[in-house]
Each structure stands twice: as structure tokens, then as C-alpha cells.
Design a protein around this motif. Sequence first.
Motif, PDB file in Angstrom:
ATOM      1  N   SER A 194       0.858  -1.188   0.000  1.00  0.00           N
ATOM      2  CA  SER A 194       0.000   0.000   0.000  1.00  0.00           C
ATOM      3  C   SER A 194       0.891   1.234   0.000  1.00  0.00           C
ATOM      4  CB  SER A 194      -0.896   0.023   1.244  1.00  0.00           C
ATOM      5  OG  SER A 194      -1.716  -1.122   1.291  1.00  0.00           O
ATOM      6  N   LYS A 195       0.616   2.160  -0.930  1.00  0.00           N
ATOM      7  CA  LYS A 195       1.409   3.376  -1.045  1.00  0.00           C
ATOM      8  C   LYS A 195       0.499   4.593  -1.059  1.00  0.00           C
ATOM      9  CE  LYS A 195       4.973   1.218  -4.018  1.00  0.00           C
ATOM     10  NZ  LYS A 195       5.661   1.335  -5.330  1.00  0.00           N
ATOM     11  N   ASP A 251      -3.271   5.139   0.027  1.00  0.00           N
ATOM     12  CA  ASP A 251      -3.745   3.843   0.524  1.00  0.00           C
ATOM     13  C   ASP A 251      -3.135   3.468   1.877  1.00  0.00           C
ATOM     14  OD1 ASP A 251      -5.361   3.427  -1.707  1.00  0.00           O
ATOM     15  OD2 ASP A 251      -3.710   2.514  -2.847  1.00  0.00           O
ATOM     16  N   VAL A 252      -2.126   4.216   2.308  1.00  0.00           N
ATOM     17  CA  VAL A 252      -1.499   3.945   3.599  1.00  0.00           C
ATOM     18  C   VAL A 252      -2.472   4.311   4.722  1.00  0.00           C
ATOM     19  CG1 VAL A 252       0.323   4.675   5.188  1.00  0.00           C
ATOM     20  CG2 VAL A 252       0.860   4.220   2.784  1.00  0.00           C
ATOM     21  N   ASP A 253      -2.729   3.371   5.625  1.00  0.00           N
ATOM     22  CA  ASP A 253      -3.656   3.644   6.737  1.00  0.00           C
ATOM     23  C   ASP A 253      -3.198   2.886   7.984  1.00  0.00           C
ATOM     24  OD1 ASP A 253      -5.701   4.356   8.383  1.00  0.00           O
ATOM     25  OD2 ASP A 253      -7.263   3.241   7.333  1.00  0.00           O
ATOM     26  N   ASN A 283      -0.892   8.230   8.431  1.00  0.00           N
ATOM     27  CA  ASN A 283       0.386   7.977   7.761  1.00  0.00           C
ATOM     28  C   ASN A 283       1.585   8.605   8.477  1.00  0.00           C
ATOM     29  OD1 ASN A 283      -0.038  10.683   7.174  1.00  0.00           O
ATOM     30  ND2 ASN A 283       0.669  10.520   5.053  1.00  0.00           N
ATOM     31  N   ALA A 285       4.936   3.725   2.560  1.00  0.00           N
ATOM     32  CA  ALA A 285       4.378   2.446   2.112  1.00  0.00           C
ATOM     33  C   ALA A 285       4.218   1.514   3.305  1.00  0.00           C
ATOM     34  CB  ALA A 285       5.272   1.794   1.056  1.00  0.00           C
ATOM     35  N   THR A 343       3.992  -2.650   3.597  1.00  0.00           N
ATOM     36  CA  THR A 343       4.012  -3.937   2.899  1.00  0.00           C
ATOM     37  C   THR A 343       3.794  -5.032   3.936  1.00  0.00           C
ATOM     38  OG1 THR A 343       6.375  -4.495   3.105  1.00  0.00           O
ATOM     39  CG2 THR A 343       5.765  -2.938   1.377  1.00  0.00           C
TER      40      THR A 343
END
Length: 502
Positions: free
Chosen positions: A140-141, A144-146, A197, A316, A318
Amino acid sequence: MRTLPSYPSLRSFLDWCATSDQFQHVPDPVSVTHQMTAVHRAVLERRGPVLQFDHPLLIGGAKSTVPVVLNLFGTPERVAAGLGVTLDGLDDLGAFLAALRAPTPPDGLRDALSRWPMLKAALATRPKIVKSAQVQSVVSKGDDVDLMALPIQTHWPQDAGPLITWPVVVTRPHGTEAAEVGTYNAGVYRAQVLDHNRLIMRWLPHRGGAAHHQSWARQGEKTPVAVVLGADPATLLSAALPLPESVSELTFAGALNGSRPRLVPAKTVPLMVPADAETVLEGWVSPSELAPEGPFGDHTGYYNPAEPFPVLEVSAITHRKDAVYLSTYTGRPPDEPAIIGEVFNTLALPTIRAQIPEIHDLWLPPAACSYRMAVVSISKRYPGQARRVMLALWGMLPQFSYTKMIVVVDEDIDPRNWDDVAWALATRMDPARDVMLLDNTPMDYLDFASPQPGLAGKMGIDATTKIDSETSREWGTVMRMSEEDAGFAADLVARLMPGAGG
């Protein structure tokens, strides 16, 4: 050196815990806000199993699909297993650590061959770089980062918010390349969640991550950082060990595992990250932006005040497709850091004895926050020796600079037995003669008893038998039964009281 199987990932260690009846699922919905910590503490106090909460409740009550694992190192046996040995193998591992700090040249071919296990372990530290890894199965970048979707706990009622407590924070100094893994630092620093974030990185000035951040900040550049969640046990414990500065924690984990560590290039920062971890948060720490971190409950049993620390912006996230989230709490002992400290106490003894050979044993009582107090037994030979040992300990390792009280006893006293120590204090110590006080020495700023933050006094108590010029009186003789009479009594009592404990 290693006597247990290798655990290249967190889940392989959890499998071992399950097969040895040290793992338990919790099917009940449990909130990450306070409830999980309460359950964890109750189980840890009973030396219970690793817990996996299958249905965590997030802030607001929504269910998370990410299980939470707690109490990983809730017993000394599991800490030793994470290092690859049983409890009785800690002495050999401690000797290996001592040799890392002060290696000696081999004395002939036989001695060189005897060191082959150490050489093999050193070769195992060379990382193996892979092109893909399960920890990057989901990426997620950007928007979309949460972070708020992760089951990050809020541990205590007056905590400022969600807090990541088992991160392995990976950094490298400015002027190095991502491939130079030997320059990396991996430290365990708590990280407060600010929003979806952003994190606050609480690394103290003397820690490796802070030093790396300063090297980038002096150039006016952001620091690349990877926050590894759910690393393998060797990496977790290597990040917590007081290793020599020249030894990279990531590569040393390979020596503990007996295999080369697998690393993979991060997606958005110039760093290598553990390929077999559960989750990695990638990001950049600002050279100048600070935010108030805290207050949070700490290992002292008190809340520490809010203080400014650097802000990390996550670029990000991952993770594995079926990732679990590893967490713990810190508080007044017992907690996991205190239990890890018990094991590290044993590991440190060979290193300490290499510098101060007269030390027979040393204990850092977990109830005294694991490092605020030390009880040391010595083989005493000359007047003033106890004081020399106190001063040597305070100046030997950075960790001992925060030890505010040292009690020195003779080798016939068990430093781990409070009854023995109390007897030595009562019969071998005179307060006017045998107490040494220092002032304005370094101290953990979390010590609220200190008159000034970061500066405090220290006390050394000489509870050894006084010899030669230390006393003008004839010293008493300790009463002891003969071995023959003691053995006779033991046999007779065993017949009189069959089945009695003791």
C-alpha cells in the motif's frame, strides 16, 4: 552454538511454541484499547503461553482481520529459545558475545580448530539478498497507507494514543549505500501513531537510530527508515541486545539463527528489510519536524511526560497476505522487557568478567526496573576492592551508567537471594564506613526521583567481609555445619518426612 532448530520467521517460532504447548488462541473479541494489555499482564504474571487474539476490536469497536500476538517472550525459557538455546546454554552464548567484544588470537592449530563454530557463525552473518518476499505480497502506497487499520494497542488509561511497542527500526548512516548492510542499525524504539500515515520515533540521543538521523539531518536531508513489525525472534532479540557498535544487529541475527539472513530491497526507501517479517512500514523521518510524544506508561511503573521527537511519514506499508501483528506492553515489572532482561543478565556475565575478573556473580533485580540496582558477589582479596568494582561497573557499559545502586557482597552470598543479601547488609556493612555516594552522574531522565533530569546521585554499598586496613576489629567467624553432619541430617529428615518439599 545453537542447540534448537532455526526459526527464520515469527510464524516458525510460533509453530514451535504451539508444538510445545506454549501457544493459545483467544477467540473472544478483545479491544486493543486497554483490554488486551490487561489480559496480557494477567497471563504473563502466571508465566503463561503466547497469546493470539483472533478477533481484535479496533478503536471505535470495528473488528480487525489482523490477529494480534502477545506474550512472545513471557518466560525466560522462550527468550532463550528465541536465541536458539535452552536456559543451560546461555553461558556458552554469553561467552560467544564476550569474544565478539574482545577477540583473542588463537593459540596454535588446536585452538584455531576449536573456534570453528564461531567462524561458521560469523560467516552466517553475510546477508542473502532476494528479489521478492512474502512480506511484500501486499503493498500500500500514498493515499492507501492507513496505520489506523492496524490493531495497534492503546495500553494504559492515560496514554496519549496507539503505540507500536515491538518495532525493529532499521536505519543506516548518511553517506552509505543501501547494499552496505553492515552499517545498519536495528533498534527497538516505541512509535506513537499520529494519524493515518505519520508516526513519532522515540529514539533517545545515545541510541543508534538517533545518531543515524542526525547524520542525515546535518545535511538537511530526510532519513530513510523501515519499521519492521513481526520479525523473527533472533532479529527481535538482536535489536535489543547491547552489541558492540561495530556489529550490525541484522547480520548478527544470522549468527544466532545459524543461517544467512534473507533481506529484500524496500519498495519506497533505499534500505534492505527482513524478507520473512510480517509487516514493514517504510518512510522518511524529517530533519527538523518534531511532535510531542506521550505521555505513555513506561517500564518504571509511571507515565513519562510528553517530549518532542522526530516525525516519520509513512510512504508504504508492505505485508504478508495473512500477516499477524506482534505487540507487547511496558509497565512496572513484571513485563516482557523485564523477563528479557533476566536472560540478558546471564548473557552479559562473561563480558563483565572479562573486564572485572573478580566478579563471581551479578544480578539486576527485575523489580528494580532491570537496571536501576545491581547486586554483585566478588572473590575479595584486598582492601577497597568492593569500591573498585563499583566504579568499574559504572564506567564499563553505557547501561550501568543508569544503575543508581550497587551492593557488593562476598562470593559465599547468593546475590539473587534477598535473605542472603539482607544478612550480608546486616552483619558486614557499617553505614558510616561502607556507603559511597556520588552526585551529578548520568541517569535515565525517566527517573523521577532524580533532582535534575538526566543527572542523579549513585550509591555503592560494601557488604563484604572487612579485611586488613578496612577494620581494626577482629572479624567474626561464620557458623557452618560440617558436610558430614549436614549429609547425615538430610538423610535422616528424608526418612522422617517422606514426600516433604525442600
